[in-house]
Structure formats: structure tokens, C-alpha cells
Enzyme design. Structure first.
Site, PDB file in Angstrom:
ATOM      1  N   GLU A  14      46.105  48.490  52.638  1.00 22.64           N
ATOM      2  CA  GLU A  14      45.220  47.674  51.811  1.00 22.64           C
ATOM      3  C   GLU A  14      44.283  48.572  51.021  1.00 22.64           C
ATOM      4  O   GLU A  14      44.211  49.784  51.256  1.00 22.64           O
ATOM      5  CB  GLU A  14      44.429  46.672  52.667  1.00 22.64           C
TER       6      GLU A  14
ATOM      7  N   HIS B  21      36.131  38.799  46.368  1.00 21.25           N
ATOM      8  CA  HIS B  21      37.538  39.179  46.505  1.00 21.25           C
ATOM      9  C   HIS B  21      38.197  39.098  45.136  1.00 21.25           C
ATOM     10  O   HIS B  21      38.002  38.121  44.405  1.00 21.25           O
ATOM     11  CB  HIS B  21      38.250  38.238  47.493  1.00 21.25           C
TER      12      HIS B  21
ATOM     13  N   ARG C 132      37.193  46.700  46.509  1.00 19.80           N
ATOM     14  CA  ARG C 132      37.229  45.339  45.980  1.00 19.80           C
ATOM     15  C   ARG C 132      36.243  45.082  44.848  1.00 19.80           C
ATOM     16  O   ARG C 132      36.538  44.353  43.907  1.00 19.80           O
ATOM     17  CB  ARG C 132      36.994  44.343  47.129  1.00 19.80           C
TER      18      ARG C 132
ATOM     19  N   HIS D 168      33.586  36.218  48.819  1.00 19.48           N
ATOM     20  CA  HIS D 168      34.480  36.400  49.954  1.00 19.48           C
ATOM     21  C   HIS D 168      33.755  36.802  51.232  1.00 19.48           C
ATOM     22  O   HIS D 168      34.043  36.283  52.302  1.00 19.48           O
ATOM     23  CB  HIS D 168      35.504  37.471  49.595  1.00 19.48           C
TER      24      HIS D 168
ATOM     25  N   ARG E  68      32.306  45.868  52.007  1.00 18.53           N
ATOM     26  CA  ARG E  68      33.145  45.939  53.214  1.00 18.53           C
ATOM     27  C   ARG E  68      34.536  46.484  52.902  1.00 18.53           C
ATOM     28  O   ARG E  68      35.184  46.050  51.952  1.00 18.53           O
ATOM     29  CB  ARG E  68      33.288  44.544  53.840  1.00 18.53           C
TER      30      ARG E  68
END
Length: 527
Positions: A111, A227, A273, A330, A365
Site C-alpha cells: 500500500e 482518502h 495519502r 477518512h 496516518r
């Protein structure tokens, strides 16, 4: 009702805590909706842990700091990433079924912002459901779950300044008192404050507002992660498209086929992100639709059954190979300030999961660190509570009944207005003018009175709006004060160094630290 431990919320952090507590303790879990209506259950992405042959917790540590723009508490990050492999192995040994490869090892995905493939999944893109279902089916007998109870007030012993319980309202409007030596807020974040969000409809910032009203310390509320890829159709966000899709080869393109992330960051589509969200936002602002090109991913429907279902339910033809996307709120990196045991600034009150701010996530995050944090903090807090002596926090206390009618009820804005204004003025890209306009609007809604007002007379829907208003104030006020751009907080009037330059600096630091701090981290973990 009395309980040894009272847990507000029913996500992964709450259930991990309940599972690890001593079985001679009386545990009550209160949830405002049904037990599975939350972000943990909806989580498509997996759990990050350094389990690969070439991976190490020190790499996970560095990735977390870099994604968090070095705003993290490095000791907290080191502790989390060090324990991650054992948390996954322990769950697996207990019977939680994670996805395995052909050789019987954990199937590890990639990811964004990770330097190694280290994402553990369950059920493909149903990791949250896999973990929550397992925990519910293995719930200890001493744990009672009560659904459809909205907690609207923390009970504070004014003499000692400690939290001794809560007041909650059930679906019939009946008020109940719950008394406990240990009150744990595991209520999640506040994604529903925004027009576009991946969050469950129950995630409205309740726990953070409760803690703030009671005087607990709150931190880093300006850091909201958007997100990059929510399914976007007809002007609406309709569900999450996991970052794992880009990890498997999905690419972001405009309607004319131009790569969105070209030249913007060394990691391209797998950049952190906030970088990707801002890039998509700029394309949408210019009137260019953005799509996730999945044409290169083999067996997409079997690899991503949950996403396939979301797309098919909303009339998106996957055979075309493109999914229309937009950013949406998100995850909250900030929240109720705690230590690494979950203890807040109020004795007897704890916070774990997304509602808490431990410093682990910094300004942004790292993907798949959220379920991990819930498992980690749930276990640590349980171990601490298990070692505490029993006590009766309500001994000698009385609770006089008072008739009360809220005097500021008419000033509550609608949910829709809160969401639209937060998206416009305190969303992906912020300006000083927009934030000050938002603060002025909040003051017009009598926010200072709502912070202090009694809520007994409010309906569940009205109390929820009051909590949303308080959380919106905390985010906006913090965003005004932070006059820089970092991670999920982007101030157009105070731009940070370019992402391309920062990316190059990070890559250079990785190369130069292989014989220095990087090895020291490895040694510290090994010790």
C-alpha cells in the site's frame, strides 16, 4: 448499572480490550448503533506488520514517521511497529483467518508509502469484517454488549476530578446511568462531519466532544486524512475504494488518460495519502474527472469482492476498467490526548483507537496502521487494568434529579449544513479566510454555550448534531492556529516545501542512514 470496565464503542480497539481483560471483571460495552455499524467492520484494507523475509519493524517505523511528516511521537511509533508482528501471529494462532499464500505464509500486500509488502488481509478486501466477526464469536462470558445507547455525558466526581461513569439515552429516550472505575472511549473519529467520507454513518465525533466537555486534553485535531479514492458518481461519494487497488497496480488518470501523479512524487500513485488526495482535488477543481484505471489487475472481482459489490450496486461497469473516484474524509490523526496505555488527562477516563491521539500517526496516518493501533492499544490498556485493584467509584455519591430544558436548541444547524461548511472551509485545502469564516459561523451557532450546555433534554438526533458542532469547532480552531502545511493539514496560504523535494530528501536520508540511525533502531528493537 455498575461495571468494572465500561467501554463506549464497539470497534476493533473496544473488542480487543474486552477480549484481553480478566474474565472475573464485569465488562459492559455501549454502542450508539448496532455492534457492526462502524469503521472497523467496514475496513477493506488490512493490518500493517513487518512479517516479510526482507522486512523489519525498523522499516515499518521509518515509513510511519515519513508518512506522518515527522510530527509523530517516535517512541510510540517504535513501540507500535515492534509489537505488530506478534499481534498478528497471536490473532492467527487464536483462529482469526487471514489470507495466506500458496506456501502457507501470510499473503502480504503493498500500500501507499510502505517500503515493503507488509499488509495482512482477511477475506480479500474484508479485513475489518474478518477480525470483528472473529472477536464477536469469541467474546468472553463476562462481556455484555448493549446496542442503541447514545452516551451523552461523562460523570465526573467533582471532589477528586475523576470520571466515574456516563449517562446514556436509549432508543426510547430513556436515560440510564452507568457507573465504573474505568471508562473507556473507543468511539472512533469524526468522518461524518464532511460532505464526502468513507466513514460509517455512526462516526460523528461523539467521544471527542464528550471528553472535551468534561475537560480532557485534546490534540492535533487539524490533522484530518482524506482518502484519495472514494467511489464518486453523480456528485456523491458512495463507498471506499481501498488503497490496496493501487498496491496491485491500479493507476489514477484523468478523463483524457493523463496520469494524475506523474512528476508529483517519487512514489507516484503510492505516495502518501494527503499528497494523492490534493492532486486529485486539484484535477477536480479544474473540471477534470479522475478515474482509477484497474485494467492491469488480473482477477479484480475475486481479489476485491467488496469493492466489486459496491461498484455493481451503484451502476459502475467494471468491464470498462475505470472507476470514477474523489477524495473524502477518512481518518482523524488527532483526538483525545493519551499516553501509550490509553490514559487521558482525567483519572479513570481512557481513550483508545481513532478517538485517541497517542502521537503514533503524526500529521498523516500510514496506510493500514489503524486496525493495528486498535489491536495494540486495546491489549496494552487491558494489561494495565488487569493489574489494578478493584474499587467502588460511586460510594457515597448521590445523583439529584433536575428538570432541565436546553436553552440553545434552536441554534443547532442541520447535519447537511455542518457537512457542507466543513468540506468547503476546513476540508482538503484550507485558507485563512475560509477558516475564519467557519469560526464566525460556529460562534453564530452559540458553540461556546453548546460546550457547556446540559444535554438531557435533547433527542438522540439533536445530541448527535451538538457533538458534530463541537468536533467541527475543535478541528477549525486547531487549523487556524497551525500556520503551516503538514500531512493532512494543507494551508494554501502557508504552503510547505514541495512534496517532490521532500520525497527526494527522504530517499537520500534512507540511503545515508543505513549504517547509522537505521541500524541503531534495529538494535533497539532486538534488545
Amino acid at each position: 448499572m455498575n461495571a468494572d470496565v465500561l467501554i463506549i464503542g464497539s470497534g476493533v480497539a473496544a473488542l480487543q480490550l474486552a477480549k484481553k481483560l480478566r474474565q472475573d471483571l464485569n465488562v459492559i460495552i455501549l454502542t450508539k448503533s448496532t455492534v457492526k455499524n462502524g469503521n472497523s467492520y467496514m475496513a477493506q484494507g488490512g493490518i500493517a506488520a513487518a512479517l516479510g523475509v526482507n522486512d523489519h519493524p525498523s522499516k515499518h517505523y521509518m515509513d510511519t514517521l515519513e508518512a506522518g511528516r515527522f510530527h509523530n511521537d517516535s517512541d510510540a511509533v517504535l513501540s507500535l511497529t515492534s509489537e505488530a508482528p506478534s499481534l498478528i501471529k497471536e490473532l492467527n494462532q487464536e483462529g482469526c483467518l487471514f489470507d495466506m499464500d500458496s506456501e502457507g505464509a501470510f499473503a502480504l500486500g503493498m500500500e501507499g508509502a510502505h517500503s515493503e509488502s507488509r499488509i495482512v488481509h482477511g477475506g480479500g478486501d474484508s479485513t475489518g469484517k474478518t477480525v470483528i466477526d472473529f472477536m464477536l464469536s469469541n467474546k468472553n462470558q463476562n462481556v455484555r454488549i448493549m446496542e442503541n445507547v447514545l452516551v451523552f455525558q461523562l460523570l465526573i466526581n467533582e471532589t477528586e476530578g475523576s470520571c466515574i461513569g456516563v449517562k446514556g439515552k436509549d432508543s426510547n429516550g430513556v436515560i440510564h446511568r452507568f457507573i465504573s472505575s474505568h471508562v473507556v472511549l473507543a468511539t472512533g473519529g469524526c468522518g461524518q462531519l464532511y460532505e464526502y467520507t468513507s466513514n460509517a454513518d455512526s462516526v460523528t465525533g461523539d467521544g471527542i466532544a464528550l471528553a472535551y466537555r468534561a475537560g480532557a486534553e485534546i490534540a492535533d485535531m487539524e490533522f484530518i486524512q482524506f482518502h484519495p479514492t472514494l467511489l464518486y458518481k453523480d456528485g456523491k461519494a458512495l463507498g471506499l475504494i481501498s488503497e490496496a487497488v493501487r498496491g496491485e497496480g491500479g493507476r489514477l488518470v484523468t478523463e483524457d488518460g493523463r496520469p494524475v501523479m506523474a512528476g508529483l512524487h517519487p512514489l507516484g500513485d503510492l505516495a502518501p495519502r494527503h499528497v494523492v488526495s490534493q492532486a486529485i482535488f486539484h484535477s477536480l477543481e479544474k473540471g477534470k474527472s479522475v478515474f482509477l484505471d484497474i485494467s492491469s489487475i488480473e482477477n479484480f472481482k475475486s481479489r476485491f469482492p467488496t469493492i466489486t459489490k459496491i461498484c455493481e450496486q451503484n451502476g459502475v461497469d467494471l468491464s470498462i476498467g475505470k472507476i470514477p473516484v474523489s477524495p473524502g474524509s477518512h481518518f482523524l490523526m488527532g483526538g483525545i490526548k493519551t499516553d501509550l496505555l490509553g490514559r487521558t488527562s482525567i483519572p479513570g477516563l481512557y481513550a483508545i483507537g481513532e478517538a485517541a491521539c497517542t502521537g503514533v500517526h503524526g500529521a498523516n496516518r500510514l496506510a493500514s496502521n489503524s486496525l493495528l493501533e486498535g489491536l495494540y492499544l486495546g491489549k496494552r490498556l487491558a494489561e494495565w487494568i488487569n493489574g489494578q485493584p478493584s474499587s467502588d467509584p460511586a460510594k457515597g455519591l448521590t445523583f439529584p434529579e433536575t428538570a432541565f430544558r436546553c436553552q440553545v436548541k434552536e441554534s443547532l444547524p442541520s447535519v447537511e449544513e455542518i457537512k457542507l461548511r466543513m468540506m468547503k472551509n476546513a476540508g482538503i485545502i484550507k485558507t485563512k479566510e475560509g477558516l475564519l469564516d467557519q469560526l464566525a459561523w460556529l460562534k453564530g451557532c452559540k458553540i461556546e454555550e453548546w460546550i457547556k450546555a446540559e444535554l438531557d433534554d435533547l433527542s438522540i438526533e439533536e445530541a448527535t448534531r451538538a457533538f458534530m458542532l463541537i468536533a467541527a469547532y475543535l478541528i477549525t480552531n486547531a487549523a487556524v492556529r497551525r500556520t503551516e502545511s503538514r500531512g493532512g493539514h494543507f494551508r494554501q496560504d502557508y504552503p510547505f516545501e514541495s512534496h517532490e523535494w521532500l520525497g527526494k530528501r527522504i530517499i537520500q536520508s534512507r540511503k545515508s542512514e543505513k549504517g547509522g540511525k537505521y541500524e541503531q533502531i534495529k538494535a533497539a528493537i532486538a534488545t
